[in-house]
Enzyme design. Structure first.
Site, short mmCIF file in Angstrom:
data_model
loop_
_atom_site.label_atom_id
_atom_site.label_comp_id
_atom_site.label_asym_id
_atom_site.label_seq_id
_atom_site.Cartn_x
_atom_site.Cartn_y
_atom_site.Cartn_z
N TYR A 296 0.82 -1.21 0.00
CA TYR A 296 0.00 0.00 0.00
C TYR A 296 0.86 1.26 0.00
O TYR A 296 0.68 2.16 -0.82
CB TYR A 296 -0.91 0.01 1.24
N VAL B 32 15.37 -7.93 -3.04
CA VAL B 32 16.50 -7.24 -2.42
C VAL B 32 16.89 -7.98 -1.14
O VAL B 32 16.04 -8.22 -0.27
CB VAL B 32 16.17 -5.77 -2.13
N GLU C 232 -12.05 -11.35 11.11
CA GLU C 232 -12.55 -11.32 9.74
C GLU C 232 -12.44 -12.69 9.09
O GLU C 232 -13.36 -13.12 8.37
CB GLU C 232 -11.79 -10.27 8.93
#
Length: 624
Positions: free
Chosen positions: A11, A80, A171
């Site tokens: 995000y 990386v 959830e």
């Protein structure tokens, strides 16, 4: 050339790169590179929907190349492994990358807190791959359980434990509870055999929410037959159980760990000041306190705003806010501008418990208000779409609505299955209400006439006794009372007023015969049957109109509309607009009331009752 490298396509990384590209679009001496291991951005907050098969797998992915198409961002796929801060270089598995400014947004990974067996024997929900594997695991357990003869083994297969009762855990268990209905039906498993457990060391679930919302969430989970075990000291996980200290063991072959997160492995190994489970300590400009050309975005930030006691939370809104500040500050540094301090303002939290229910605390600091059910889910979806507009514009917002509302299975949406029809019934709702409204208004207007003068017949044309029609008689009367010029206009108006759809001669003859037989008396008056017919037609217009508006037995009301239209046509009194009623009704026959209508609730019940009839069951006279 100034080289800006954004490490991580989460995000924070995606939004930072987009905002940098917008600010530095015309600067030819600046390059922006985003590096990630995967070619797609994952909607981390929606992983549970894939894990419990509410949406398709592709619904939570956004292609990075597509996101940055036409923008000044190069997307590089590489992993990386180390960062040389002094040499301003990143070492990847494919090659090395130099930078002048570095933005670290590698996110987090699950934290197991050193609990024996937790990492080895539990599943996680922190990536797209995790969600796909968990979906397969849940389904496989049901499939294997149907073949298992050992009662204890079968019980273990049908027990699902989620460790961690925060947002992710609640959830997920809510989604599995909804998914259970589908799987029990498909594999012929009694729902009472399936055990769902959410466990946590904390004394309550969703601890950062207000107590009132926590109680609402607990009540809903209880209704869904989910066990909540709190204040449980989790001491170990084995191949087929979770050890909950003095709470005992829970035997299960599916254990999902959502109990906490820590910085990514790369961040944990970096030589920078860290705090709070491998989060990089930053100043108010979101620069690493060790390197001023290194910025930190999203979950990797450890920063305590002035006047606060805790660091900024690891949530999407933090990623959105920090991305804008970092883009501004890097641009200011390049152009010798003034940097801004990070002063986050959070607007609340939302938790969905399955696709139909949620709880939310939203608003402004000091002015939060609580909501549940429909409103909470509405806020969640609206906020998701605000984020998607920033990332992938209309394309993603439309795709999100398709997956969340129009293609959901088994009504697993906060609007149920009203929008989930695969046929175009949703777009027929305005037509259904329009036709129903027209019939209803016509019927009410005529009903007033019937009540005022029950002996007056106006739906059946008067009997012709002298070879002239009612229209011709009206025209003659007009000619006798007005001058020639006015009469011509009146005649034309009369013709227009009575203009109707032409009726073939053979149909007219049959209708005339039937009317002579049933509706007309010898002296040119009307029979009692004519009065009954007129009253019935008026009531039918009102009833069918109301049924269409309400979406109640829409197919019957549509067929009734067609029948009334045909009767009016054969009588020779149907205006051309009647064609709209008839052909519109044909379009409404195929289940238009199942979208935003009472048929949505009624038809499934009737189908269940119908399928229980012995004759129907024996001869398979039903559909699914």
């Amino acid at each position: 050339m100034k080289k800006i490298v954004v490490l991580g396509g989460g995000y924070g990384g995606v939004l930072t790169a987009k905002k940098l590209a917008k600010r530095l679009n015309k600067d030819k001496d600046v390059s922006i590179t985003l590096i990630d291991r995967k070619p797609y951005h994952t909607m981390m907050t929606e992983l549970h929907e894939v894990a419990a098969c509410r949406v398709d797998e592709d619904a939570i992915k956004m292609d990075l190349k597509q996101i940055f198409a036409g923008r000044k961002v190069d997307v590089v796929l590489d992993e990386v492994t180390n960062i040389d801060f002094n040499g301003k270089s990143l070492k990847g598995r494919k090659q090395s990358y130099d930078y002048d400014y570095l933005v670290i947004g590698t996110g987090c990974k699950p934290s197991f807190f050193g609990i024996p067996g937790a990492e080895e024997h539990s599943m996680t929900l922190w990536s797209f791959e995790d969600a796909v594997l968990l979906k397969r695991q849940i389904r496989d357990m049901f499939m294997k359980a149907t073949k298992e003869l050992n009662a204890e083994m079968r019980k273990e297969m049908l027990t699902f434990v989620v460790v961690g009762a925060g947002f992710t855990g609640v959830e997920l268990i809510g989604e599995i509870a909804e998914y259970r209905e589908e799987l029990c039906h498909e594999f012929h498993v009694d729902p009472s055999e399936v055990r769902l457990v959410v466990a946590d060391m904390a004394p309550k679930i969703l601890p950062i929410l207000p107590d009132k919302l926590i109680k609402k969430a607990e009540k809903y989970l209880t209704k869904m037959n989910v066990e909540m075990i709190t204040s449980a000291k989790i001491t170990g996980v084995t191949e087929n159980s979770v050890v909950l200290g003095d709470k005992g063991d829970v035997k299960a072959q599916t254990v999902v760990w959502t109990a906490g997160v820590e910085g990514s492995e790369l961040v944990g190994n970096l030589d920078v000041q860290q705090n709070g489970r491998k989060r990089i300590v930053t100043n108010d400009k979101l620069q690493s306190v060790d390197h001023e050309n290194v910025y930190v975005v999203g979950d990797n930030i450890f920063y305590i705003p002035e006047g606060e006691e805790r660091p900024v939370p690891q949530m999407v809104e933090n990623a959105e806010h920090s991305a804008g500040i970092i883009a501004h500050n890097i641009t200011a540094d390049i152009k010798n501008g003034t940097k801004k301090s990070y002063k986050p303002t959070f607007h609340g939290t939302m938790v969905c418990i399955g696709g139909r229910y949620g709880v939310a605390s939203v608003g402004m600091p000091g002015k939060m208000f609580n909501c549940t059910g429909f409103m909470a889910m509405l806020f969640k979806h609206l906020i998701n779409m605000v984020y998607f507009i920033q990332v992938l514009g209309f394309y993603k917002v439309w795709s999100y609505k398709i997956h969340e509302f129009f293609r959901v299975k088994n009504n697993r949406s906060f609007v149920g299955g009203h929008l989930a029809m695969r046929s175009p019934n949703f777009w027929l709702v305005p037509l259904r209400i329009f036709i129903g409204g027209k019939w209803l208004l016509e019927g009410i207007e005529k009903l007033q006439k019937v009540i005022t003068d029950p002996s007056k017949i106006f739906l059946i044309p008067a009997k012709v006794t002298d070879g002239t029609t009612g229209a011709s008689q009206a025209i003659d009367a007009v000619k006798e009372t007005v001058d020639a010029h006015t009469a011509a206009s009146a005649v034309e108006g009369a013709k227009t007023a009575v203009e109707a759809i032409p009726v073939p001669g053979f149909i007219k003859n049959m209708v005339d015969w039937s009317m002579d037989t049933f509706f007309y008396t010898a002296d040119g008056g009307f029979t009692g049957l004519a009065h009954f017919f007129q009253t019935g037609m008026v009531i039918a217009e009102i009833v069918f109109g109301a049924m269409l508006i309400l979406g109640l037995f829409t197919a019957i009301a549509s067929l009734g509309t067609i029948a009334m239209g045909v009767m009016i046509y054969t009588s020779g009194m149907a205006p051309y607009e009647m064609l709209w009623y008839v052909f519109g009704a044909f379009a409404l026959i195929g289940g238009s009331g199942s979208t935003l209508g009472l048929d949505y609730y009624l038809y499934p019940r009737l189908k269940r009752m119908w399928k229980k009839v012995p004759f129907v069951k024996k001869w398979y006279l039903y559909t699914d």
